[in-house]
Write a protein that holds these residues in place. Structure first.
Motif, PDB file in Angstrom:
ATOM      1  N   TYR A 185     -21.100  -2.954 -40.261  1.00 32.78           N
ATOM      2  CA  TYR A 185     -20.531  -2.602 -38.957  1.00 32.78           C
ATOM      3  C   TYR A 185     -19.064  -3.036 -38.887  1.00 32.78           C
ATOM      4  O   TYR A 185     -18.637  -3.909 -39.642  1.00 32.78           O
ATOM      5  N   VAL A 186     -18.346  -2.417 -37.962  1.00 33.96           N
ATOM      6  CA  VAL A 186     -16.993  -2.857 -37.645  1.00 33.96           C
ATOM      7  C   VAL A 186     -17.024  -3.472 -36.251  1.00 33.96           C
ATOM      8  O   VAL A 186     -17.443  -2.826 -35.288  1.00 33.96           O
ATOM      9  N   TYR A 187     -16.602  -4.737 -36.172  1.00 26.80           N
ATOM     10  CA  TYR A 187     -16.497  -5.385 -34.865  1.00 26.80           C
ATOM     11  C   TYR A 187     -15.102  -5.077 -34.338  1.00 26.80           C
ATOM     12  O   TYR A 187     -14.103  -5.416 -34.967  1.00 26.80           O
ATOM     13  N   GLU A 188     -15.035  -4.404 -33.207  1.00 24.56           N
ATOM     14  CA  GLU A 188     -13.763  -3.867 -32.737  1.00 24.56           C
ATOM     15  C   GLU A 188     -13.604  -4.010 -31.232  1.00 24.56           C
ATOM     16  O   GLU A 188     -14.586  -4.071 -30.484  1.00 24.56           O
ATOM     17  N   ALA A 189     -12.353  -4.043 -30.814  1.00 27.07           N
ATOM     18  CA  ALA A 189     -12.032  -3.995 -29.386  1.00 27.07           C
ATOM     19  C   ALA A 189     -11.693  -2.555 -29.058  1.00 27.07           C
ATOM     20  O   ALA A 189     -10.598  -2.076 -29.324  1.00 27.07           O
ATOM     21  N   LEU A 190     -12.682  -1.860 -28.513  1.00 32.08           N
ATOM     22  CA  LEU A 190     -12.476  -0.494 -28.039  1.00 32.08           C
ATOM     23  C   LEU A 190     -12.751  -0.573 -26.534  1.00 32.08           C
ATOM     24  O   LEU A 190     -12.086  -1.316 -25.850  1.00 32.08           O
ATOM     25  N   GLN A 191     -13.703   0.156 -26.038  1.00 34.51           N
ATOM     26  CA  GLN A 191     -14.134  -0.029 -24.654  1.00 34.51           C
ATOM     27  C   GLN A 191     -15.640   0.078 -24.600  1.00 34.51           C
ATOM     28  O   GLN A 191     -16.184   1.179 -24.655  1.00 34.51           O
ATOM     29  N   PRO A 192     -16.346  -1.060 -24.557  1.00 35.85           N
ATOM     30  CA  PRO A 192     -15.811  -2.418 -24.590  1.00 35.85           C
ATOM     31  C   PRO A 192     -15.744  -2.948 -26.023  1.00 35.85           C
ATOM     32  O   PRO A 192     -15.945  -2.189 -26.972  1.00 35.85           O
ATOM     33  N   VAL A 193     -15.512  -4.265 -26.183  1.00 37.19           N
ATOM     34  CA  VAL A 193     -15.608  -4.909 -27.500  1.00 37.19           C
ATOM     35  C   VAL A 193     -17.035  -4.751 -27.980  1.00 37.19           C
ATOM     36  O   VAL A 193     -17.987  -5.017 -27.236  1.00 37.19           O
ATOM     37  N   ARG A 194     -17.209  -4.301 -29.229  1.00 42.14           N
ATOM     38  CA  ARG A 194     -18.565  -3.978 -29.689  1.00 42.14           C
ATOM     39  C   ARG A 194     -18.623  -3.837 -31.202  1.00 42.14           C
ATOM     40  O   ARG A 194     -17.601  -3.779 -31.882  1.00 42.14           O
TER      41      ARG A 194
END
Length: 210
Positions: free
Chosen positions: A72-81
């Motif tokens: 997985y990629v842990y990312e700050a998109l909307q929301p952090v996920r």
């Protein structure tokens, strides 16, 4: 004997064919480690503004972690996920990505340190994306999330913090985004970590690019 030779030949052909097929369907990169940082070009107006302001085509990044048997990629998109790796790659422009790794990862990113990275990251899970690019922990933007996880777990600073005023804010696209976000009250002294500053960090090496 002839039947044995024929059977052997058939098995050999099947093995070679299977191997060829495996090569065709194999993933582009099997060299993945927890803690790798992955970069892409996201597809949005904000991404365009980030590219223009930072003079880099890379506008989004995240950290690769394993959950169960999947990456997985842990990312700050909307929301952090957490986003499945292949889904993350497919979302980027042209499915292009660059995967980077800490030079001393074999020594520094022990299982204990990776566990600490995940624990630090968990405090941001579910937080809103920070369109204001503020340095508080209330919201997160992509490179801020990665920077803070690495800083907290390893003490290393991946990339150099800059003030907002240090970026190129002159293009029309950037000005439009700035006006939408700040409504005339631009925090020019706000410290920011950009994706390109992390991308160019001498602490990282490139392990894959597609």
């Amino acid at each position: 004997m002839a039947m044995i030779r024929k059977a052997f030949t058939t098995i050999l052909i099947l093995v070679l064919a299977t191997g060829t097929l495996a090569q065709k369907v194999a993933p582009v990169n099997t060299d993945i480690q927890e803690g790798d940082i992955i970069f892409q070009v996201s597809q949005s107006d904000l991404s365009t503004a980030i590219q223009l302001a930072t003079h880099s085509k890379y506008s989004h990044c995240g950290i690769i972690f394993k959950r169960g048997d999947a990456w997985y990629v842990y990312e700050a998109l909307q929301p952090v996920r957490y986003t499945p790796l292949q889904e993350w790659i497919a979302r980027g422009k042209g499915k292009h990505f660059v995967q980077k790794r800490l030079k001393d990862a074999a020594t520094l990113l022990t299982p204990g340190v990776v566990g600490k990275m995940k624990a630090i990251g968990s405090q941001y899970d579910g937080k809103d994306y920070d369109i204001y690019f503020a340095w508080s922990d209330e919201r997160m933007y992509c490179s801020e999330l990665v920077w803070k996880i690495y800083k907290g777990a390893t003490g290393l600073e991946i990339g150099t913090l800059q003030a907002l005023k240090d970026f190129d804010l002159h293009s029309t696209a950037v000005k439009q985004q700035m006006e939408q976000i700040y409504r005339g009250h631009i925090p020019l002294d706000e410290k920011i970590i950009s994706p390109v500053s992390m991308f160019n960090s001498p602490l990282l090496i490139t392990v894959a690019s597609k």
